[in-house]
Design a protein around this motif. Structure first.
Motif, mmCIF file in Angstrom:
data_model
loop_
_atom_site.group_PDB
_atom_site.id
_atom_site.type_symbol
_atom_site.label_atom_id
_atom_site.label_comp_id
_atom_site.label_asym_id
_atom_site.label_seq_id
_atom_site.Cartn_x
_atom_site.Cartn_y
_atom_site.Cartn_z
ATOM 1 N N VAL A 145 8.892 10.169 4.524
ATOM 2 C CA VAL A 145 7.607 10.318 5.221
ATOM 3 C C VAL A 145 7.783 10.951 6.596
ATOM 4 C CG1 VAL A 145 5.664 9.038 6.207
ATOM 5 C CG2 VAL A 145 6.509 8.447 3.942
ATOM 6 N N GLY A 146 8.823 10.571 7.316
ATOM 7 C CA GLY A 146 9.042 11.124 8.649
ATOM 8 C C GLY A 146 9.686 12.494 8.645
ATOM 9 N N LYS A 147 10.031 13.000 7.468
ATOM 10 C CA LYS A 147 10.726 14.281 7.371
ATOM 11 C C LYS A 147 9.798 15.445 7.067
ATOM 12 C CE LYS A 147 14.908 11.927 5.809
ATOM 13 N NZ LYS A 147 15.890 11.738 4.721
ATOM 14 N N SER A 148 8.585 15.145 6.610
ATOM 15 C CA SER A 148 7.609 16.203 6.327
ATOM 16 C C SER A 148 6.204 15.636 6.450
ATOM 17 C CB SER A 148 7.809 16.771 4.920
ATOM 18 O OG SER A 148 6.737 17.659 4.594
ATOM 19 N N GLU A 149 5.369 16.357 7.141
ATOM 20 C CA GLU A 149 3.978 15.936 7.296
ATOM 21 C C GLU A 149 3.201 16.047 5.996
ATOM 22 O OE1 GLU A 149 2.166 18.583 10.085
ATOM 23 O OE2 GLU A 149 2.597 20.383 8.894
ATOM 24 N N HIS A 150 3.785 16.721 5.001
ATOM 25 C CA HIS A 150 3.075 16.942 3.743
ATOM 26 C C HIS A 150 3.259 15.802 2.731
ATOM 27 C CE1 HIS A 150 2.170 20.900 5.179
ATOM 28 N NE2 HIS A 150 3.445 21.274 5.188
ATOM 29 N N VAL A 151 4.175 14.873 3.000
ATOM 30 C CA VAL A 151 4.402 13.777 2.059
ATOM 31 C C VAL A 151 3.202 12.833 2.095
ATOM 32 C CG1 VAL A 151 5.850 11.796 1.472
ATOM 33 C CG2 VAL A 151 6.910 13.917 2.285
ATOM 34 N N PRO A 152 2.498 12.644 0.978
ATOM 35 C CA PRO A 152 1.316 11.781 0.988
ATOM 36 C C PRO A 152 1.707 10.312 1.021
ATOM 37 C CG PRO A 152 1.703 12.608 -1.219
ATOM 38 C CD PRO A 152 2.719 13.282 -0.333
ATOM 39 N N VAL A 153 0.899 9.509 1.713
ATOM 40 C CA VAL A 153 1.206 8.096 1.917
ATOM 41 C C VAL A 153 0.095 7.199 1.387
ATOM 42 C CG1 VAL A 153 1.639 6.296 3.631
ATOM 43 C CG2 VAL A 153 2.683 8.567 3.906
ATOM 44 N N THR A 154 -1.128 7.409 1.825
ATOM 45 C CA THR A 154 -2.233 6.537 1.416
ATOM 46 C C THR A 154 -2.671 6.864 -0.001
ATOM 47 O OG1 THR A 154 -3.994 8.023 2.157
ATOM 48 C CG2 THR A 154 -3.042 6.529 3.809
ATOM 49 N N PRO A 155 -3.344 5.936 -0.674
ATOM 50 C CA PRO A 155 -3.861 6.270 -2.006
ATOM 51 C C PRO A 155 -4.733 7.511 -2.006
ATOM 52 C CG PRO A 155 -3.957 3.904 -1.675
ATOM 53 C CD PRO A 155 -3.554 4.503 -0.347
ATOM 54 N N GLU A 156 -5.527 7.680 -0.961
ATOM 55 C CA GLU A 156 -6.401 8.847 -0.893
ATOM 56 C C GLU A 156 -5.594 10.133 -0.774
ATOM 57 O OE1 GLU A 156 -8.467 5.212 0.209
ATOM 58 O OE2 GLU A 156 -6.647 6.135 1.021
ATOM 59 N N ARG A 183 2.653 4.120 -1.916
ATOM 60 C CA ARG A 183 3.310 3.646 -0.700
ATOM 61 C C ARG A 183 2.393 2.700 0.062
ATOM 62 N NH1 ARG A 183 7.781 6.872 1.113
ATOM 63 N NH2 ARG A 183 8.157 8.704 -0.220
ATOM 64 N N ASP A 184 3.005 1.848 0.862
ATOM 65 C CA ASP A 184 2.244 0.998 1.776
ATOM 66 C C ASP A 184 1.648 1.895 2.852
ATOM 67 O OD1 ASP A 184 1.579 -0.605 4.075
ATOM 68 O OD2 ASP A 184 2.787 -2.228 3.223
ATOM 69 N N PRO A 185 0.327 1.932 2.987
ATOM 70 C CA PRO A 185 -0.281 2.840 3.961
ATOM 71 C C PRO A 185 0.139 2.565 5.405
ATOM 72 C CG PRO A 185 -1.922 2.084 2.390
ATOM 73 C CD PRO A 185 -0.694 1.256 2.165
ATOM 74 N N LYS A 186 0.538 1.339 5.700
ATOM 75 C CA LYS A 186 0.918 0.994 7.077
ATOM 76 C C LYS A 186 2.355 1.370 7.395
ATOM 77 C CE LYS A 186 -2.367 -2.844 7.504
ATOM 78 N NZ LYS A 186 -2.520 -4.311 7.747
ATOM 79 N N THR A 187 3.245 1.167 6.455
ATOM 80 C CA THR A 187 4.667 1.409 6.722
ATOM 81 C C THR A 187 5.176 2.721 6.139
ATOM 82 O OG1 THR A 187 5.438 0.302 4.702
ATOM 83 C CG2 THR A 187 5.036 -1.092 6.651
ATOM 84 N N GLY A 188 4.501 3.243 5.133
ATOM 85 C CA GLY A 188 4.968 4.436 4.442
ATOM 86 C C GLY A 188 6.045 4.170 3.416
ATOM 87 N N GLN A 189 6.448 2.920 3.275
ATOM 88 C CA GLN A 189 7.493 2.578 2.316
ATOM 89 C C GLN A 189 6.917 2.451 0.907
ATOM 90 O OE1 GLN A 189 10.841 2.422 3.313
ATOM 91 N NE2 GLN A 189 9.817 3.295 5.100
ATOM 92 N N GLY A 190 7.782 2.623 -0.101
ATOM 93 C CA GLY A 190 7.338 2.481 -1.475
ATOM 94 C C GLY A 190 6.772 1.101 -1.746
ATOM 95 N N SER A 191 5.799 1.041 -2.642
ATOM 96 C CA SER A 191 5.078 -0.207 -2.905
ATOM 97 C C SER A 191 4.905 -0.407 -4.403
ATOM 98 C CB SER A 191 3.700 -0.163 -2.225
ATOM 99 O OG SER A 191 2.909 -1.278 -2.586
ATOM 100 N N ARG A 192 4.737 -1.690 -4.798
ATOM 101 C CA ARG A 192 4.383 -2.042 -6.177
ATOM 102 C C ARG A 192 2.954 -2.568 -6.264
ATOM 103 N NH1 ARG A 192 6.588 -6.289 -7.898
ATOM 104 N NH2 ARG A 192 7.934 -6.959 -6.201
ATOM 105 N N GLU A 193 2.146 -2.379 -5.247
ATOM 106 C CA GLU A 193 0.808 -2.954 -5.200
ATOM 107 C C GLU A 193 -0.110 -2.315 -6.244
ATOM 108 O OE1 GLU A 193 -2.220 -5.088 -4.747
ATOM 109 O OE2 GLU A 193 -0.550 -5.533 -3.348
ATOM 110 N N ASP A 194 -0.581 -3.134 -7.192
ATOM 111 C CA ASP A 194 -1.428 -2.626 -8.271
ATOM 112 C C ASP A 194 -2.666 -1.910 -7.747
ATOM 113 O OD1 ASP A 194 0.401 -3.830 -9.939
ATOM 114 O OD2 ASP A 194 -0.963 -5.375 -10.677
ATOM 115 N N ALA A 195 -3.270 -2.468 -6.706
ATOM 116 C CA ALA A 195 -4.534 -1.912 -6.201
ATOM 117 C C ALA A 195 -4.360 -0.474 -5.716
ATOM 118 C CB ALA A 195 -5.080 -2.783 -5.072
#
Length: 293
Positions: free
Chosen positions: A18-29, A51-63
């Motif tokens: 995430v910190g290496k390119s501004e193009h990497v998408p993070v939020t579900p949107e 990804r977790d929208p707050k941390t940018g880390q990978g997530s398993r969150e179903d929602a």
């Protein structure tokens, strides 16, 4: 002979990019927007991590998965949806006390890794076909034969096509065993992953050998990470396979030039077309892979 080639765009992955390119998408949107843009650029399949929208880390969150899929479904495109089911296999151990896991571990059962697949029922989900020393240090990816057989059976019962993630030849051997045991509906779909430390290295001769190990009538895709990504499109097509590009595996369009998912997709289409083939539409990909909707 000209044929239809499936192009998958792997949108974001779970790596520390995430910190290496501004193009990497993070939020579900953002991830959904990238999926839509890649599909408009010609991708047959979109491969989705969240990804977790707050941390940018990978997530398993179903929602998060549900939100991405909902937005794509409501758009003007209809790519094949391929959801990762590889999250939840990370084990970090203390080398001095290897029975103790340490910070960074996210290790759950094989069935728990399918929680979002149970809810969404995508057309495709991944199944990582073995355990692996994951890079330097003391990180392991855990996916045992018992986990894999149980996961493959459940994925089959859900009417989802497993994409068999193959990180080395032992993974391929076991995937073939599952095919022989009837755990995989035809045609089995293999993803030959090259360059993941310490799995199969980026080597054209090794790719050819792995292709020769595939069962009859199997479909396969192959990708290589980093600077090898775009050259691997040609390697995979030349051996009769499909292709994968995207920011999960590579951030650059050329040396020093950061890419978007749509740009990498467009470049893959150009390569496929230059080789005398054509890119499969999503519906053509569904027919090739015998997918259930």
């Amino acid at each position: 002979m000209s044929r239809k080639v499936i192009v998958t765009c792997a949108l974001t992955g779970a790596g520390d990019t995430v910190g290496k390119s501004e193009h990497v998408p993070v939020t579900p949107e953002q991830i959904a927007a990238n999926a839509i843009e890649a599909a408009r650029a010609g991708a047959s399949v979109v491969h989705i991590h969240v990804r977790d929208p707050k941390t940018g880390q990978g997530s398993r969150e179903d929602a998060y998965y549900e939100e991405v899929v909902r937005i794509v479904a409501e758009s003007d495109v209809d790519p094949v949806i391929n959801l990762t089911a590889g999250m939840g296999g990370d084990l970090f151990i203390d080398p001095a006390n290897p029975t103790t896991h340490v910070e960074g571990t996210d290790l759950v059962s094989g069935l728990e890794r399918l929680s979002h697949v149970e809810k969404i029922r995508p057309e495709v989900c991944t199944l990582d076909c073995g355990s692996l020393n994951f890079g330097e240090g003391s990180q392991l990816y855990i996916s045992t034969p018992d986990m894999l057989r149980e996961g493959a059976a459940r994925i089959r019962d859900l009417g989802v096509k497993p994409e068999l993630e193959i990180f080395d030849t032992g993974n391929l051997w076991f995937a073939n065993v599952m095919a022989e045991e009837g755990l995989l509906d035809p045609p089995p779909l293999y993803q030959l992953c090259m360059g993941i430390p310490y799995g199969a290295p980026v080597n054209a001769g090794l790719l050819k050998a792995m292709v020769q190990m595939l069962p009859e009538r199997a479909e396969f895709t192959s990708f290589a990470i980093g600077r090898h990504q775009l050259e691997w499109v040609e390697q995979s097509v030349a051996l009769g396979g499909h292709v994968r590009v995207g920011l999960e595996d590579n951030l650059y369009l050329s040396k020093g030039v950061l890419a978007t998912n749509a740009q990498l997709t467009e470049r893959a289409l150009d390569i496929v077309n230059s080789l005398g083939h054509s890119v499969a539409t999503p519906d053509e990909a569904r027919e090739i892979l015998k997918l259930e909707r």
